[in-house]
Design a protein around this motif. Sequence first.
Motif, PDB file in Angstrom:
ATOM      1  N   VAL A 102      17.722  12.231  11.219  1.00 41.76           N
ATOM      2  CA  VAL A 102      16.272  12.815  11.040  1.00 41.76           C
ATOM      3  C   VAL A 102      15.180  11.724  11.708  1.00 41.76           C
ATOM      4  N   ALA A 103      15.350  10.370  11.467  1.00 41.64           N
ATOM      5  CA  ALA A 103      14.464   9.231  12.018  1.00 41.64           C
ATOM      6  C   ALA A 103      14.711   9.493  13.486  1.00 41.64           C
ATOM      7  N   TYR A 104      15.631   9.503  14.183  1.00 43.78           N
ATOM      8  CA  TYR A 104      15.529   9.355  15.484  1.00 43.78           C
ATOM      9  C   TYR A 104      15.262  10.760  16.054  1.00 43.78           C
ATOM     10  N   THR A 105      15.593  12.121  15.395  1.00 40.86           N
ATOM     11  CA  THR A 105      14.748  13.193  15.941  1.00 40.86           C
ATOM     12  C   THR A 105      13.605  12.881  16.245  1.00 40.86           C
ATOM     13  N   ILE A 106      12.842  12.338  14.846  1.00 40.55           N
ATOM     14  CA  ILE A 106      11.410  12.211  15.166  1.00 40.55           C
ATOM     15  C   ILE A 106      10.939  11.274  16.189  1.00 40.55           C
ATOM     16  N   LYS A 107      11.628  10.132  16.283  1.00 38.32           N
ATOM     17  CA  LYS A 107      11.257   9.490  17.499  1.00 38.32           C
ATOM     18  C   LYS A 107      11.426   9.896  18.939  1.00 38.32           C
ATOM     19  N   MET A 108      12.412  11.122  19.078  1.00 40.59           N
ATOM     20  CA  MET A 108      12.645  11.503  20.203  1.00 40.59           C
ATOM     21  C   MET A 108      11.618  12.684  20.407  1.00 40.59           C
TER      22      MET A 108
ATOM     23  N   PRO B  89       0.925  -1.130   0.007  1.00 40.85           N
ATOM     24  CA  PRO B  89      -0.076  -0.004  -0.048  1.00 40.85           C
ATOM     25  C   PRO B  89       0.929   1.349   0.007  1.00 40.85           C
ATOM     26  N   ALA B  90       0.247   2.288   0.059  1.00 34.33           N
ATOM     27  CA  ALA B  90       0.841   3.701   0.109  1.00 34.33           C
ATOM     28  C   ALA B  90       1.494   3.867   1.339  1.00 34.33           C
ATOM     29  N   MET B  91       2.883   4.429   1.512  1.00 32.88           N
ATOM     30  CA  MET B  91       3.476   4.710   2.614  1.00 32.88           C
ATOM     31  C   MET B  91       4.148   6.024   2.575  1.00 32.88           C
ATOM     32  N   ASN B  92       4.556   6.582   3.848  1.00 31.44           N
ATOM     33  CA  ASN B  92       5.427   7.751   3.654  1.00 31.44           C
ATOM     34  C   ASN B  92       6.718   7.366   4.307  1.00 31.44           C
ATOM     35  N   PHE B  93       7.687   7.844   3.691  1.00 28.72           N
ATOM     36  CA  PHE B  93       9.238   7.659   3.986  1.00 28.72           C
ATOM     37  C   PHE B  93       9.881   8.892   4.235  1.00 28.72           C
TER      38      PHE B  93
ATOM     39  N   VAL C 269      18.991  -5.096 -12.033  1.00 32.56           N
ATOM     40  CA  VAL C 269      20.155  -4.546 -11.701  1.00 32.56           C
ATOM     41  C   VAL C 269      21.255  -5.524 -12.210  1.00 32.56           C
ATOM     42  N   ASP C 270      22.557  -4.763 -12.492  1.00 32.28           N
ATOM     43  CA  ASP C 270      23.793  -5.477 -12.958  1.00 32.28           C
ATOM     44  C   ASP C 270      24.710  -5.533 -11.866  1.00 32.28           C
ATOM     45  N   TYR C 271      25.083  -6.375 -11.216  1.00 31.49           N
ATOM     46  CA  TYR C 271      25.770  -6.191 -10.036  1.00 31.49           C
ATOM     47  C   TYR C 271      27.187  -6.034 -10.180  1.00 31.49           C
ATOM     48  N   THR C 272      27.745  -6.272 -11.651  1.00 35.82           N
ATOM     49  CA  THR C 272      28.926  -6.075 -11.955  1.00 35.82           C
ATOM     50  C   THR C 272      29.239  -4.610 -12.225  1.00 35.82           C
ATOM     51  N   ARG C 273      28.123  -3.523 -12.239  1.00 33.56           N
ATOM     52  CA  ARG C 273      28.396  -2.202 -12.392  1.00 33.56           C
ATOM     53  C   ARG C 273      27.827  -1.382 -11.256  1.00 33.56           C
ATOM     54  N   LYS C 274      28.615  -1.407 -10.158  1.00 35.95           N
ATOM     55  CA  LYS C 274      28.159  -0.718  -8.763  1.00 35.95           C
ATOM     56  C   LYS C 274      28.295   0.761  -8.898  1.00 35.95           C
ATOM     57  N   ALA C 275      29.292   1.084  -9.821  1.00 33.28           N
ATOM     58  CA  ALA C 275      29.428   2.538  -9.718  1.00 33.28           C
ATOM     59  C   ALA C 275      28.372   3.328 -10.631  1.00 33.28           C
ATOM     60  N   ASP C 276      27.416   2.370 -11.228  1.00 28.80           N
ATOM     61  CA  ASP C 276      26.454   2.924 -12.259  1.00 28.80           C
ATOM     62  C   ASP C 276      25.014   3.080 -11.367  1.00 28.80           C
ATOM     63  N   PHE C 277      25.051   2.538 -10.034  1.00 28.22           N
ATOM     64  CA  PHE C 277      23.928   2.474  -9.203  1.00 28.22           C
ATOM     65  C   PHE C 277      23.333   3.737  -9.037  1.00 28.22           C
ATOM     66  N   ARG C 278      22.136   3.881  -9.322  1.00 24.54           N
ATOM     67  CA  ARG C 278      21.236   5.330  -8.674  1.00 24.54           C
ATOM     68  C   ARG C 278      20.248   4.607  -7.590  1.00 24.54           C
ATOM     69  N   TRP C 279      20.099   5.275  -6.578  1.00 25.42           N
ATOM     70  CA  TRP C 279      19.475   4.860  -5.577  1.00 25.42           C
ATOM     71  C   TRP C 279      18.462   5.886  -4.655  1.00 25.42           C
ATOM     72  N   ILE C 280      17.615   5.409  -4.053  1.00 22.33           N
ATOM     73  CA  ILE C 280      16.902   6.352  -3.135  1.00 22.33           C
ATOM     74  C   ILE C 280      16.759   5.337  -1.665  1.00 22.33           C
ATOM     75  N   SER C 281      17.699   5.903  -0.804  1.00 22.31           N
ATOM     76  CA  SER C 281      17.545   5.178   0.582  1.00 22.31           C
ATOM     77  C   SER C 281      16.270   5.705   1.305  1.00 22.31           C
ATOM     78  N   LEU C 282      15.629   4.732   2.218  1.00 17.96           N
ATOM     79  CA  LEU C 282      14.385   5.140   2.706  1.00 17.96           C
ATOM     80  C   LEU C 282      14.517   4.499   3.964  1.00 17.96           C
ATOM     81  N   ILE C 283      13.871   5.271   5.051  1.00 16.84           N
ATOM     82  CA  ILE C 283      13.287   4.658   6.653  1.00 16.84           C
ATOM     83  C   ILE C 283      11.691   5.122   6.558  1.00 16.84           C
ATOM     84  N   ARG C 284      10.856   4.121   6.568  1.00 17.89           N
ATOM     85  CA  ARG C 284       9.257   4.417   6.742  1.00 17.89           C
ATOM     86  C   ARG C 284       9.097   5.339   7.747  1.00 17.89           C
ATOM     87  N   LEU C 285       8.133   6.184   7.655  1.00 21.08           N
ATOM     88  CA  LEU C 285       7.558   7.175   8.801  1.00 21.08           C
ATOM     89  C   LEU C 285       6.374   6.484   9.414  1.00 21.08           C
TER      90      LEU C 285
END
Length: 209
Positions: A55-61, A25-29, A90-106
């Motif tokens: 920021v995650a622990y600032t919200i928790k506190m 389902p839809a979530m916020n992160f 994904v191509d694991y032999t081309r790690k330098a080409d990775f684009r990413w979004i790192s997430l923590i659920r809110l």
Amino acid sequence: MAFDYKKEYKQFYLPPRTPGIVTEPAMNFLAVRGQGDPNEEHGAYKQALEQLYAVAYTIKMSKRNPPEGYFEYVVPPLEGLWWQEGVHGVDYTRKADFRWISLIRLPEFVTKPVFDRAVREATEKKQRDFSQVEFFSWEEGLCVHMHIGPYDDERATVAAMEEYARAQGYEADFGPGRFHHEIYLSDVRRCKPERLKTVIRHPIKKADI
């Protein structure tokens, strides 16, 4: 007792070691976007994790001056969306080409104003720029997923997921908003690679006949 998303939503965070189908389902992160090899010792990825957790622990506190609807909770696990331009999956032999979004659920009580306040507080307390951290709303939808151990097992896991999806009449559905998705049940900052526990999730759709 603090609310633990991993325990309360086991169907999303603790799938079995065999492939299964799930609709997310839809979530916020909290989110930080970047590119490059995540294994670089002082690279953008590790800096992104520092910002997310701050920021995650600032919200928790914020229970000390709680926003409306606040409840005690365990900070949800780190997640990552991964892709490479021109690559299906994904191509694991081309790690330098990775684009990413790192997430923590809110938690559900975190609205955009609550998020904005947390970023201001983290900036003031740590005297750092947290402007890269964003409030990210996302609905993943239909996926195949599976729980695995170390990263070295990931290719075999992906192959098993793809085979299972095909047998159920589905095919991969990578594209805008549809990514290779990893959920890190172990703390990637402290856990040895061979002891990591991860959920792998891939977007799917009904196969064309």
